[in-house]
Write an enzyme that holds these catalytic residues in place. Structure first.
Site, PDB file in Angstrom:
ATOM      1  N   ASP A 172      -0.482  11.466  11.300  1.00  0.00           N
ATOM      2  CA  ASP A 172       0.415  12.584  11.037  1.00  0.00           C
ATOM      3  C   ASP A 172       0.726  12.662   9.543  1.00  0.00           C
ATOM      4  O   ASP A 172       0.984  11.650   8.892  1.00  0.00           O
ATOM      5  CB  ASP A 172       1.714  12.396  11.833  1.00  0.00           C
TER       6      ASP A 172
ATOM      7  N   GLU B  59      -4.283  14.662  10.962  1.00  0.00           N
ATOM      8  CA  GLU B  59      -3.544  15.919  11.160  1.00  0.00           C
ATOM      9  C   GLU B  59      -3.284  16.538   9.797  1.00  0.00           C
ATOM     10  O   GLU B  59      -2.526  15.995   9.001  1.00  0.00           O
ATOM     11  CB  GLU B  59      -2.231  15.638  11.900  1.00  0.00           C
TER      12      GLU B  59
ATOM     13  N   HIS C 132       4.683  20.763  19.550  1.00  0.00           N
ATOM     14  CA  HIS C 132       6.097  20.500  19.304  1.00  0.00           C
ATOM     15  C   HIS C 132       6.608  21.186  18.040  1.00  0.00           C
ATOM     16  O   HIS C 132       7.821  21.228  17.817  1.00  0.00           O
ATOM     17  CB  HIS C 132       6.339  18.989  19.198  1.00  0.00           C
TER      18      HIS C 132
ATOM     19  N   HIS D   6       5.012  30.040   7.740  1.00  0.00           N
ATOM     20  CA  HIS D   6       4.287  28.772   7.905  1.00  0.00           C
ATOM     21  C   HIS D   6       3.878  28.594   9.367  1.00  0.00           C
ATOM     22  O   HIS D   6       2.715  28.345   9.667  1.00  0.00           O
ATOM     23  CB  HIS D   6       5.172  27.623   7.444  1.00  0.00           C
TER      24      HIS D   6
END
Length: 489
Positions: A198, A239, A296, A345
């Site tokens: 991440d 990611e 999420h 975004h």
């Protein structure tokens, strides 16, 4: 270790039943042999913020969620994927707390990026900061060392307050690399098969650049961590939210990537009843990708869709989403907004709500996702055709809570009664079981208001036909004994 070409589930540890034990029970009772690709468990570790994304450590499981034995129990029947926030760790971690007490005398001091590692005199230069792709207005936090009273400023990419809960790690430090190795060894011991890196795009801070996906330095780190993960038989999933060219560079180096282009492109296709952009994209995209519609956070727009969208048309798509209850995450850096000021975004809302709770449109979206080459992931809210949780947004003040509802066992069972959920489960099973998906994918010619896709593997084939005028979807396939079958999704 090879990633299975089957459907995965994404869920928080407490979102389907309340904890990891209940999650396992729910999977075994209600979804046996459904998520054969694996279970992506969003951070189950002790955390001080951002719903798990400010971890104190990866060596423990948050006690209210359970323990490592619960992870291993899930790992008995499903490959487990977890996140490692390679860019940062919690302000409440033992490492940073020791630094707060002792400052540069702490054994952990080199884990962090004090500003003198960026600017020799430790004084930030505004012109340098303006060039950076920022997630907060000031990319550092100020702390006072307890034992000396000395003021330290350390790099913090993420966080809403001056003293962020997410403290960046210095991946140039050997101590950081040893710490990451320790975390991976622990994952391996507990049957974790895939690790999502991440926020990996933010790990390199370099003056004169955006400090996002800085080349070639990022590849040196990725090559190091891949070699270490491979030694433990763990697959990596970097990611990166970035211009598609950046993703394709990762793909060219053999990494799995996320298809962050597909969710918006499918949405635009269904809104505008035109398949031209989608079909053109499906013809050229790399196949070694994880696909998703919802997650999420939100549906990616900028920078993922840069140069792929007309911002005036994108505003129309965004406006429809807002009308249907969605909220937005915005770009902060003026330098990284579009020339016309377009600054979206991510679009935050459940995919089902954004499609106006239209069952056929939702199934069409999932069918496109499942036919696109790659590993399909289904977010738990999307699995249950959940709707926007406006109440949680208002209560928490956090826009992302719109798509983070925790389902009780009763709510799960009630959701399973929905026709659209049963339709989705049937489609997941077809995607998992039909052999043609291990073969060759082709985008067939179609009218602009239709979609026609095919998978072929020897004598087996399946075609997807979607009529965008009605959102009706059909799969034609040949079964194991050669009979032609039509499956109305």
């Amino acid at each position: 270790m090879a990633v299975k070409n089957k459907v995965q589930l994404i869920t928080y540890p407490d979102s389907l039943g309340g904890d990891l034990k209940e999650l396992n029970n729910v999977l075994l009772k209600h979804f046996p042999n459904v998520f054969e690709g694996g279970i992506h468990i969003l951070p189950p570790f002790p955390s001080s913020g951002d719903r798990g994304f400010a971890p104190l450590t990866y060596l423990e499981i948050e006690p209210k969620f359970g323990c490592w034995d619960d992870i291993k129990a899930i790992g008995q029947h499903s490959d487990v994927l977890v996140d490692l926030m390679v860019n940062h760790i919690s302000r409440q971690s033992i490492y940073f707390q020791d630094f707060l007490r002792k400052g540069r005398k702490s054994e952990y001091a080199d884990l962090f990026i004090t500003l003198d590692k960026i600017w020799k005199d430790g004084k930030p230069v505004e012109d340098d900061i303006k060039k950076m792709f920022r997630r907060r207005r000031v990319p550092y936090s100020t702390f006072t060392i307890e034992e000396t009273g000395y003021v330290e400023r350390v790099w913090t990419t993420f966080g809403k307050s001056d003293q962020s809960e997410q403290i960046d790690l210095d991946i140039k430090s050997e101590k950081v690399r040893q710490l990451l190795t320790d975390f991976f060894v622990n994952f391996s011991k507990n049957q974790v098969k895939i690790v999502r890196l991440d926020a990996v795009g933010y790990i390199i801070k370099k003056l004169g650049t955006s400090s996002f996906f800085v080349e070639p330095e990022i590849y040196e780190f990725l090559d190091w961590i891949r070699e270490m993960a491979n030694s433990l038989k763990i697959e990596l999933l970097p990611e990166v939210h970035a211009h598609y060219a950046t993703q394709y560079k990762l793909a060219s180096k053999g990494f799995w990537i996320y298809d962050f282009i597909l969710p918006y492109t499918i949405l635009e296709t269904l809104f505008n009843k035109s398949s031209a952009k989608l079909c053109s994209y499906l013809k050229v995209r790399p196949s070694k990708q994880f696909t998703m519609l919802d997650c999420h956070d939100g549906i990616p727009v900028k920078p993922d869709m840069d140069e792929l969208i007309d911002t005036s048309e994108a505003r129309k798509v965004v406006d429809v989403c807002i009308e249907r209850g969605a909220n937005l995450s915005l770009i902060l850096s003026e330098e990284h907004k579009a020339k016309d000021g377009f600054d979206v975004h991510q679009i935050r809302g459940t995919y089902y709500s954004i499609l106006n709770c239209d069952d056929d449109a939702y199934m069409a979206a999932r069918a496109i996702q499942f036919f696109a080459p790659g590993i399909p992931q289904v977010y738990y809210v999307g699995l249950l055709a959940g709707e926007n949780d406006i109440e949680s947004v208002e209560k928490s003040g956090e826009g992302r809570e719109i798509n983070r509802h925790n389902f009780s066992i009763l709510e799960i069972e009630k959701s399973l009664e929905k026709e659209v959920v049963q339709r989705l489960l049937k489609l997941i099973r077809f995607r998992n079981e039909y052999d043609a998906f291990q073969g060759i994918f082709t985008v067939l010619d179609s009218a602009d208001d239709e979609i026609h896709l095919i998978w072929e593997n020897g004598d087996m084939y399946c075609t997807l036909f979607i009529d965008l005028k009605t959102n009706k979807s059909l799969i034609d396939y040949v079964d194991e004994i050669g009979n032609k079958v039509q499956y109305i999704i």
